[in-house]
Design a protein around this motif. Structure first.
Motif, short mmCIF file in Angstrom:
data_model
loop_
_atom_site.label_atom_id
_atom_site.label_comp_id
_atom_site.label_asym_id
_atom_site.label_seq_id
_atom_site.Cartn_x
_atom_site.Cartn_y
_atom_site.Cartn_z
N PRO A 23 0.81 -1.08 0.15
CA PRO A 23 -0.02 -0.06 -0.13
C PRO A 23 0.90 1.37 0.14
N ILE A 24 0.30 2.41 -0.70
CA ILE A 24 1.03 3.59 -0.53
C ILE A 24 0.05 4.87 -0.02
N SER A 25 -0.89 4.39 0.47
CA SER A 25 -2.14 5.69 0.74
C SER A 25 -1.33 6.15 2.10
N GLY A 26 -0.70 5.37 2.86
CA GLY A 26 -0.57 5.96 4.19
C GLY A 26 1.30 6.61 3.96
N VAL A 27 1.83 6.50 2.86
CA VAL A 27 3.20 6.78 2.75
C VAL A 27 3.16 8.12 2.22
N ASN A 28 3.75 9.08 3.16
CA ASN A 28 4.16 10.51 2.97
C ASN A 28 2.77 11.20 2.77
N GLY A 29 2.16 10.87 3.98
CA GLY A 29 0.52 11.83 3.99
C GLY A 29 -0.12 11.57 2.62
N ARG A 30 -0.62 12.65 2.19
CA ARG A 30 -1.65 12.76 1.09
C ARG A 30 -0.63 13.56 -0.08
N ILE A 31 0.66 13.38 -0.19
CA ILE A 31 1.25 13.95 -1.15
C ILE A 31 1.28 12.77 -2.31
N ALA A 32 0.54 13.19 -3.33
CA ALA A 32 0.60 12.40 -4.41
C ALA A 32 1.71 12.50 -5.54
N HIS A 33 2.14 13.55 -5.76
CA HIS A 33 3.01 13.83 -6.93
C HIS A 33 3.64 15.19 -6.57
N THR A 34 5.20 15.04 -6.65
CA THR A 34 5.93 16.43 -6.87
C THR A 34 6.62 16.72 -8.03
N ASP A 35 6.90 17.83 -8.63
CA ASP A 35 7.67 18.29 -9.70
C ASP A 35 8.65 19.17 -9.51
N GLY A 36 9.88 18.98 -9.28
CA GLY A 36 10.71 19.94 -8.86
C GLY A 36 10.91 20.34 -7.56
N VAL A 37 10.45 19.64 -6.49
CA VAL A 37 10.07 19.76 -5.35
C VAL A 37 10.30 18.73 -4.37
N THR A 38 11.14 18.73 -3.32
CA THR A 38 11.22 17.84 -2.20
C THR A 38 10.13 18.23 -1.20
N ALA A 39 9.44 17.09 -0.84
CA ALA A 39 8.24 17.14 0.24
C ALA A 39 8.31 16.09 1.17
N GLU A 40 8.12 16.51 2.27
CA GLU A 40 7.91 15.37 3.25
C GLU A 40 6.71 15.71 4.19
N SER A 41 6.05 14.77 4.57
CA SER A 41 4.79 14.93 5.33
C SER A 41 5.10 15.26 6.89
N VAL A 42 4.48 16.03 7.35
CA VAL A 42 4.86 16.21 8.80
C VAL A 42 3.61 15.84 9.86
N SER A 43 2.41 15.97 9.19
CA SER A 43 1.20 15.65 9.96
C SER A 43 0.01 15.62 8.97
N GLU A 44 -1.06 14.80 9.27
CA GLU A 44 -2.06 14.65 8.41
C GLU A 44 -3.39 14.69 9.26
N GLY A 88 8.45 24.54 -8.38
CA GLY A 88 7.74 23.24 -8.74
C GLY A 88 6.46 23.28 -8.29
N LYS A 89 6.07 22.28 -8.36
CA LYS A 89 4.41 21.96 -7.76
C LYS A 89 4.55 20.66 -6.87
N VAL A 90 3.58 20.61 -5.93
CA VAL A 90 3.08 19.56 -5.21
C VAL A 90 1.81 19.34 -5.33
N VAL A 91 1.39 18.09 -5.73
CA VAL A 91 -0.02 17.61 -6.05
C VAL A 91 -0.48 16.92 -5.00
N PHE A 92 -1.68 16.89 -4.35
CA PHE A 92 -2.33 16.45 -3.39
C PHE A 92 -3.28 15.33 -3.60
N ALA A 93 -3.36 14.23 -2.97
CA ALA A 93 -4.63 13.16 -3.17
C ALA A 93 -5.80 13.79 -2.40
N ARG A 94 -6.36 15.18 -2.70
CA ARG A 94 -7.36 15.71 -2.22
C ARG A 94 -8.09 16.24 -3.39
N LEU A 95 -9.50 16.34 -3.44
CA LEU A 95 -10.32 16.85 -4.04
C LEU A 95 -10.44 18.28 -3.82
#
Length: 739
Positions: free
Chosen positions: A608-629, A644-651
Motif C-alpha cells: 500500500p501507498i495510501s499511508g506513505v508520506n501523507g496525502r502527497i501524490a506527486h511532486t515536480d521540482g520539489v522535495t516534500a515530506e509530510s509532517v502531519s495529516e 515546482g509543484k506539489v499535487v495532493f490526493a485531495r479533491l
C-alpha cells in the motif's frame, strides 16, 4: 368518601395524545409483521444509516462536527452533503449511538418509530390549536404517519424527510400558539431550527411556506399584523441560526451536480392534481412518472375516510370558522400547486416529494371541520353523496391501472361498509367512539398495503447485521476503489453469500468500516464524477478502468496514482474477461478465492501507498515530506531550488487555503480535480500547510449568533408584555369587585 371531578380540558388532551402514541406504535408493529425490513429500505439502508455509523465514529474520535473524509472523494464532504444533521442535536445523538448498534434494521426501525410519534403528536397539536376537539385531533395525528407517501417513501426510505416533517409540524403548532399569545417565541425557534438543520431542503422550504401561510391566516383572523410580524422575526432568527447547514452546499454548488439554476418541467415525479381525487382508496396506484410510470404502491393515499367524510361537513356553517383556520386551506392549495410541478427548479427536483404536505393540510382541514361542523342531519342525502364520492374514486383509480379494477371495487365496498358502521357508532355512542373506530381502522389498511407491496420495491436488501457483513467481507486495508455497476447485480445475488460478500454500493463500505472511494452522494463533485463516470451510488461505467490507468498529461501520473489507491476491485459482471489481460504497470492481480465469483482484484506491487508520506501524490521540482495529516489539513516541509509543484490526493473542494512559511499562497488544481500548490524557487525546508474549512462557516457562525440574540430579545419582549398584562389584570380585578 370519594369526590368525583369532571375531567379537565388538559386531561382530555393528554389522554387522547396517549392514544395517538399507542396507535402509531401498533402501526409499526403491524408493518414489521408484514415486512420486517420495511423501515430499512433503499436510501435508509444505502445512505442514511451507514452515514450515522461513520459520523458517529468521527464524533467519537474527536470530530464533534465532522468535515472532510478525503478518501471518500466526491462523497466525503459532509458539510456540503448537508443531510448528516451536523448541527442538529437529536441527529447528532443518533449518530453518536449508531456505531454501538449491530442490528441496523432495529436501529432504523426504532429511530423512525420515535420520529413518527413526534410527527403524529405534532399533527395532533396543530389540530388542537385550530380548535379541534381532542378526539378528532387524535384521528388526524394517528392517520398522518401512515399516509401513502409518508409511509412508502419518507418512513421506508427518505428518513431525513420524515425527521424534518416531524419537527415542522411542531413548528406549525407553536407558531399558531405564539401569534395568539398562548406561548412565547422560543418553541417556534427551536422547532424551526430542528427542521432546518436536518439538512434536507424540502422540509426547510416547506416550513417557510407554512410560516407564510400562518402569518397570512393570523393576519386575516386577528385583523392586526403585529403578531404575524413577530412570528416572521422569530422564524427569521431560526433561519439565521440554521443557515450554517446550507451555506457550505450553496457556496460549493459551482463544482457539484447541483449548480443548475434552470426551471423546466421534465414531468419526472410530478403529481397531477387529479391524483388527489382517489386519496381515500387504499389500492390506488397513481401515475407519478419515476422509473415506472405507474407507482408500485399507493403513494397518493391519505386516509380511507378523507373524501367520503366531506359529505358530513355542514358546509353552510364553515364560513364562521374560515377566518380562524384560513392558513390551513391556503397551505393545502400551495402544496397542491407545488407537487404538480415544474419538475426541476434549480437544484430542486421531483416535486411529488411535497405530497406529505398535501396530506397534512387535507387531514388537518378535515378533522378540524368535522370537529367543529360535523353533522349527520339529512343522513340519507349525505350518505348518498359519500357513496357517489367513493364511486368517483374507483373510476379515477381504474383509469390509472385498469388491471386492478376488481381490487379497487373491493376496497370501495369495504369503505362503504366501515363508513356505515362509523355512522351507526357516532349516532349511538358519540364522537369519542367514532374517533376511536377511525383510528383503529387505520391499522388493518396499513397492514394490507404493506403486505401487498412487500418486499419494498426499492429495497437493496443490504445486510442488517454489521458483524455478519464484516465477517463475510475480505479485510481489505488501505484505500480501495471499486469499478462496477449496481444495476448488474441480480436480485437473487443481493445476499451475503452473493454480491455483498465482495461488492459495495451506496454507503455499504461504511457499515464495514473500510476505506472506499465509492459512497452514496446526492451532491457529487462534477469533475471527479466525469473522470470515472461515477454515479450517486458509487457505480461506474466500463470505460472507467481504461481512464483510471491513463496518464494525466501535466504530471504523467495515472488517476490511480494521483488518488494514491492501494487496491482496485473490479466487478466480474462488468469485466468478465479482464483477468485475461496483463495487470497495469506497478499493479498485480491478486486471487481471493472466496470472492472470485464476484470480483477480480488489483493491488499495488510493493504494498500500500495510501499511508506513505501523507496525502502527497506527486511532486515536480520539489522535495516534500509530510509532517502531519488530518482529514482537513496536510502539513509538510518543502524545498525547491528552481520552483515546482506539489499535487495532493485531495479533491479541490471550495474552502481550501494554503500557506507557505506562514504566508498565504494560491493553490491550483490538476485536471480540475486535485489540489496542487506551486512552490517558488529558492524555498528551503519551509512549512507548507494546505487546509480546508467549510465555506461560509464564519458567516454561518455570525448569523447563528445573530439569530440567538434576536430570539432572546423576542423572548424578553414576550415576558415583559405578559407581565404587563398580568399587572393590568391584577389592578383591574379589585375595581371590578368593588363596583
Amino acid at each position: 368518601m370519594t369526590v368525583s371531578r369532571t375531567p379537565t380540558f388538559w386531561d382530555e388532551r393528554w389522554r387522547w395524545g396517549s392514544v395517538v402514541v399507542v396507535t402509531v406504535i401498533a402501526g409499526f408493529v403491524l408493518v414489521v409483521l408484514a415486512d420486517n425490513r420495511f423501515f430499512y429500505s433503499d436510501d435508509t439502508e444505502s445512505g442514511a444509516v451507514p452515514n450515522w455509523v461513520l459520523l458517529g465514529n468521527l464524533m467519537r474520535n474527536g470530530h464533534l462536527v465532522p468535515g472532510l473524509v478525503p478518501g471518500e472523494w466526491m462523497a466525503g464532504n459532509y458539510p456540503v452533503e448537508g443531510q448528516g444533521g451536523l448541527w442538529n442535536p437529536p441527529q447528532a445523538l443518533i449518530n453518536l449511538i449508531s456505531p454501538s448498534v449491530d442490528n441496523l434494521i432495529l436501529l432504523a426501525t426504532v429511530v423512525k418509530l420515535v420520529f413518527s410519534v413526534i410527527l403524529a403528536l405534532g399533527v395532533y397539536r396543530i389540530c388542537l390549536e385550530y380548535g379541534a376537539r381532542a378526539p378528532w385531533a387524535a384521528v388526524a395525528g394517528a392517520a398522518f404517519p401512515f399516509t401513502g407517501f409518508v409511509l412508502f417513501y419518507d418512513q421506508a426510505t427518505w428518513v431525513t424527510a420524515l425527521t424534518g416533517t416531524a419537527w415542522l409540524t411542531h413548528a406549525w403548532a407553536s407558531s399558531v400558539r405564539y401569534t395568539r399569545g398562548r406561548s412565547g417565541p422560543v418553541p417556534v425557534f427551536v422547532f424551526l431550527f430542528l427542521t432546518i438543520t436536518v439538512g434536507y431542503i424540502y422540509p426547510g422550504l416547506e416550513s417557510a411556506v407554512m410560516i407564510a401561510c400562518v402569518m397570512l391566516g393570523e393576519g386575516i383572523y386577528q385583523r392586526r399584523w403585529r403578531p404575524p410580524l413577530r412570528l416572521a422575526m422569530a422564524a427569521g432568527c431560526a433561519a439565521a441560526a440554521g443557515a450554517i447547514t446550507y451555506l457550505p452546499g450553496v457556496l460549493s454548488s459551482s463544482v457539484t451536480w447541483r449548480g443548475g439554476t434552470s426551471i423546466v418541467n421534465d414531468n419526472v415525479f410530478t403529481a397531477p392534481w387529479s391524483e388527489s381525487l382517489n386519496a381515500s382508496l387504499p389500492s390506488t396506484l397513481p401515475v407519478l412518472p419515476w422509473g415506472e410510470t405507474i407507482q408500485p404502491y399507493p403513494s397518493t393515499y391519505i386516509a380511507w375516510f378523507l373524501i367520503p367524510a366531506l359529505a358530513f361537513v355542514n358546509w353552510g356553517a364553515v364560513r364562521s370558522s374560515l377566518r380562524e383556520i384560513s392558513a390551513v386551506p391556503v397551505f393545502l392549495i400551495v402544496a397542491l400547486l407545488w407537487s404538480a410541478g415544474p419538475g426541476v427548479m434549480g437544484p430542486l427536483r421531483w416535486p411529488a416529494r411535497v405530497l406529505p404536505m398535501v396530506a397534512l393540510g387535507a387531514l388537518i382541514l378535515l378533522c378540524v371541520l368535522l370537529s367543529r361542523h360535523g353533522t349527520t342531519s339529512d343522513l340519507r342525502g349525505r350518505s348518498t353523496a359519500a357513496a357517489v364520492l367513493v364511486v368517483v374514486m374507483v373510476v379515477r383509480a381504474a383509469s390509472s391501472q385498469p388491471a386492478v379494477t376488481k381490487r379497487h371495487v373491493a376496497w370501495a365496498v369495504a369503505i362503504l361498509v366501515v363508513g356505515a358502521l362509523a355512522l351507526w357508532v357516532v349516532r349511538r355512542f358519540g364522537t369519542a367512539a367514532v374517533c376511536g373506530l377511525l383510528m383503529v381502522s387505520v391499522l388493518p389498511v396499513l397492514f394490507i398495503q404493506v403486505l401487498m407491496a412487500s418486499p419494498h420495491p426499492l429495497s437493496w436488501n443490504l445486510p442488517g447485521s454489521r458483524a455478519q457483513a464484516q465477517a463475510a467481507f475480505p479485510e481489505w486495508a488501505g484505500s480501495t476503489l471499486q469499478l462496477g455497476d449496481r444495476t448488474l447485480v441480480k436480485k437473487e445475488e443481493e445476499t451475503l453469500d452473493g454480491a455483498y460478500k465482495a461488492l459495495v454500493f451506496g454507503n455499504y463500505a461504511k457499515d464495514l468500516e473500510l476505506d472506499y472511494v465509492n459512497a452514496y452522494t446526492p451532491v457529487g463533485y462534477a469533475a471527479f464524477s466525469s473522470l470515472l463516470c461515477m454515479r450517486w451510488d458509487g457505480s461506474t461505467c466500463p470505460e472507467a478502468m481504461r481512464w483510471l490507468f491513463t496518464a494525466e498529461p501535466t504530471t504523467g501520473k495515472t488517476l490511480a496514482d494521483l488518488m494514491k489507491l492501494d487496491r482496485v476491485v473490479l466487478q466480474r459482471a462488468q469485466y468478465p474477461d479482464i483477468r485475461q489481460s496483463a495487470a497495469p504497470s506497478g499493479w498485480t492481480w491478486v486471487d481471493y478465492p472466496q470472492v472470485q465469483d464476484q470480483v477480480f482484484v488489483l493491488e499495488r506491487v510493493g504494498g500500500p501507498i495510501s499511508g506513505v508520506n501523507g496525502r502527497i501524490a506527486h511532486t515536480d521540482g520539489v522535495t516534500a515530506e509530510s509532517v502531519s495529516e488530518t482529514n482537513e489539513t496536510s502539513t509538510l516541509r518543502v524545498s525547491s531550488d528552481t520552483g515546482g509543484k506539489v499535487v495532493f490526493a485531495r479533491l479541490a473542494w471550495p474552502g481550501y487555503r494554503a500557506t507557505l512559511g506562514g504566508e498565504p499562497v494560491d493553490f491550483t488544481t490538476v485536471d480540475g480535480t486535485f489540489v496542487a500548490v506551486d512552490v517558488p524557487a529558492g524555498t528551503t525546508d519551509t512549512e507548507l500547510v494546505v487546509g480546508w474549512e467549510a465555506p461560509g462557516h464564519l458567516i454561518g457562525a455570525a448569523t447563528a449568533a445573530a439569530g440567538l440574540l434576536g430570539i432572546a430579545a423576542l423572548q424578553w419582549l414576550f415576558v415583559r408584555n405578559r407581565r404587563r398584562e398580568q399587572h393590568e389584570q391584577e389592578k383591574a380585578t379589585p375595581e371590578m369587585v368593588h363596583s
